[in-house]
Design a protein around this motif. Structure first.
Motif, PDB file in Angstrom:
ATOM      1  N   LEU A 147       0.910  -1.225   0.007  1.00 13.49           N
ATOM      2  CA  LEU A 147      -0.013  -0.061   0.070  1.00 13.49           C
ATOM      3  C   LEU A 147       0.898   1.225  -0.021  1.00 13.49           C
ATOM      4  O   LEU A 147       0.580   2.134  -0.950  1.00 13.49           O
ATOM      5  CB  LEU A 147      -0.825   0.126   1.288  1.00 13.49           C
ATOM      6  CG  LEU A 147      -2.117   0.913   1.038  1.00 13.49           C
ATOM      7  CD1 LEU A 147      -2.886   0.515  -0.209  1.00 13.49           C
ATOM      8  CD2 LEU A 147      -3.024   0.627   2.254  1.00 13.49           C
ATOM      9  N   GLU A 148       1.920   1.201   0.757  1.00 15.30           N
ATOM     10  CA  GLU A 148       2.811   2.535   0.954  1.00 15.30           C
ATOM     11  C   GLU A 148       3.535   2.547  -0.439  1.00 15.30           C
ATOM     12  O   GLU A 148       3.757   3.362  -1.089  1.00 15.30           O
ATOM     13  CB  GLU A 148       3.815   2.153   1.870  1.00 15.30           C
ATOM     14  CG  GLU A 148       4.731   3.415   2.157  1.00 15.30           C
ATOM     15  CD  GLU A 148       5.890   3.239   3.280  1.00 15.30           C
ATOM     16  OE1 GLU A 148       6.723   4.263   3.503  1.00 15.30           O
ATOM     17  OE2 GLU A 148       5.391   2.514   4.097  1.00 15.30           O
ATOM     18  N   ARG A 190       0.978   4.142  -3.043  1.00 20.12           N
ATOM     19  CA  ARG A 190       1.056   5.556  -2.682  1.00 20.12           C
ATOM     20  C   ARG A 190       2.094   6.298  -3.278  1.00 20.12           C
ATOM     21  O   ARG A 190       2.035   7.548  -3.923  1.00 20.12           O
ATOM     22  CB  ARG A 190       0.673   5.795  -1.155  1.00 20.12           C
ATOM     23  CG  ARG A 190      -0.960   5.562  -0.680  1.00 20.12           C
ATOM     24  CD  ARG A 190      -1.137   6.139   0.662  1.00 20.12           C
ATOM     25  NE  ARG A 190      -0.078   5.530   1.731  1.00 20.12           N
ATOM     26  CZ  ARG A 190      -0.509   4.665   2.411  1.00 20.12           C
ATOM     27  NH1 ARG A 190      -1.793   4.039   2.423  1.00 20.12           N
ATOM     28  NH2 ARG A 190       0.392   4.175   3.118  1.00 20.12           N
ATOM     29  N   ARG A 192       2.698   6.441  -7.092  1.00 22.36           N
ATOM     30  CA  ARG A 192       1.713   7.325  -7.920  1.00 22.36           C
ATOM     31  C   ARG A 192       2.078   8.837  -7.611  1.00 22.36           C
ATOM     32  O   ARG A 192       1.659   9.416  -8.464  1.00 22.36           O
ATOM     33  CB  ARG A 192       0.103   6.992  -7.190  1.00 22.36           C
ATOM     34  CG  ARG A 192      -0.392   5.623  -7.567  1.00 22.36           C
ATOM     35  CD  ARG A 192      -0.330   5.529  -9.247  1.00 22.36           C
ATOM     36  NE  ARG A 192      -1.213   4.201  -9.310  1.00 22.36           N
ATOM     37  CZ  ARG A 192      -0.799   3.427 -10.532  1.00 22.36           C
ATOM     38  NH1 ARG A 192      -0.034   3.851 -11.453  1.00 22.36           N
ATOM     39  NH2 ARG A 192      -1.825   2.461 -10.718  1.00 22.36           N
ATOM     40  N   GLU A 251      -9.744  -0.419   0.035  1.00 27.61           N
ATOM     41  CA  GLU A 251      -8.598   0.588   0.095  1.00 27.61           C
ATOM     42  C   GLU A 251      -7.624   0.621  -0.677  1.00 27.61           C
ATOM     43  O   GLU A 251      -7.084   1.508  -1.003  1.00 27.61           O
ATOM     44  CB  GLU A 251      -8.078   0.199   1.616  1.00 27.61           C
ATOM     45  CG  GLU A 251      -6.966   0.963   2.296  1.00 27.61           C
ATOM     46  CD  GLU A 251      -6.323   0.615   3.547  1.00 27.61           C
ATOM     47  OE1 GLU A 251      -5.758   1.341   4.198  1.00 27.61           O
ATOM     48  OE2 GLU A 251      -6.849  -0.430   3.989  1.00 27.61           O
ATOM     49  N   ASP A 275      -8.635   2.508  -3.832  1.00 24.86           N
ATOM     50  CA  ASP A 275      -8.506   3.675  -3.491  1.00 24.86           C
ATOM     51  C   ASP A 275      -7.197   4.400  -3.259  1.00 24.86           C
ATOM     52  O   ASP A 275      -7.068   5.463  -3.811  1.00 24.86           O
ATOM     53  CB  ASP A 275      -9.116   4.176  -2.063  1.00 24.86           C
ATOM     54  CG  ASP A 275     -10.902   3.935  -2.172  1.00 24.86           C
ATOM     55  OD1 ASP A 275     -11.420   3.908  -3.233  1.00 24.86           O
ATOM     56  OD2 ASP A 275     -11.468   3.610  -1.090  1.00 24.86           O
ATOM     57  N   GLN A 276      -6.240   3.623  -3.060  1.00 27.89           N
ATOM     58  CA  GLN A 276      -4.852   4.265  -2.891  1.00 27.89           C
ATOM     59  C   GLN A 276      -4.054   4.213  -4.266  1.00 27.89           C
ATOM     60  O   GLN A 276      -2.903   4.493  -4.392  1.00 27.89           O
ATOM     61  CB  GLN A 276      -4.116   3.469  -1.863  1.00 27.89           C
ATOM     62  CG  GLN A 276      -4.602   3.820  -0.417  1.00 27.89           C
ATOM     63  CD  GLN A 276      -4.564   5.038   0.097  1.00 27.89           C
ATOM     64  OE1 GLN A 276      -3.471   5.628  -0.281  1.00 27.89           O
ATOM     65  NE2 GLN A 276      -5.711   5.604   0.681  1.00 27.89           N
ATOM     66  N   GLY A 277      -4.739   3.744  -5.378  1.00 29.47           N
ATOM     67  CA  GLY A 277      -4.111   3.596  -6.415  1.00 29.47           C
ATOM     68  C   GLY A 277      -3.933   2.173  -7.252  1.00 29.47           C
ATOM     69  O   GLY A 277      -3.350   2.202  -8.467  1.00 29.47           O
TER      70      GLY A 277
END
Length: 121
Positions: A61-62, A65, A68, A92, A95-97
């Motif tokens: 996830l990091e 983010r 992007r 999630e 939504d984060q890319g």
């Protein structure tokens, strides 16, 4: 030939994904965590990225983010590939890319289907 970066802390998962992707005519590269993947992307931005969620150093996830926000970081199609199965967690990631989501375990048919939906095949 399109390039796909496989990002997972499991060498076995990377090997399985690499075989599937090469059968789909992708050139492949591997990274064992998000930090290594980000360094790769900063030198050669791939067309697609298959990324795990839970990894040491920088999780998926990091990584997404951060990716992007990089120059040309919006270009790769990002497909999360994780054991997460809760709708809120999948949402999630999207939504984060992330562009698509594959749950583990996966096979060639699932990867081909999701990569097709994402416009990679």
């Amino acid at each position: 030939m399109k390039m796909c970066l496989v990002v997972d802390d499991s060498r076995v998962v990377r090997k399985v994904a690499r075989r599937i992707l090469e059968a789909l005519d992708f050139e492949t590269a591997e990274a064992s965590d998000g930090a290594e993947a980000l360094a790769f992307c900063r030198t050669a931005m791939p067309d697609a990225i298959l990324v795990d969620w839970r990894m040491p150093n920088m999780d998926g996830l990091e990584f997404v983010r951060t990716l992007r926000q990089e120059p040309e970081g919006g270009r790769p199609i990002v497909v999360f590939c994780a054991a997460e199965n809760e709708p809120a967690r999948i949402a999630e990631a999207l939504d984060q890319g992330a562009d698509e989501f594959i749950m583990k375990p996966f096979d060639g048919d699932i990867v081909a289907h999701k990569f097709g939906l994402a416009g990679l095949l």
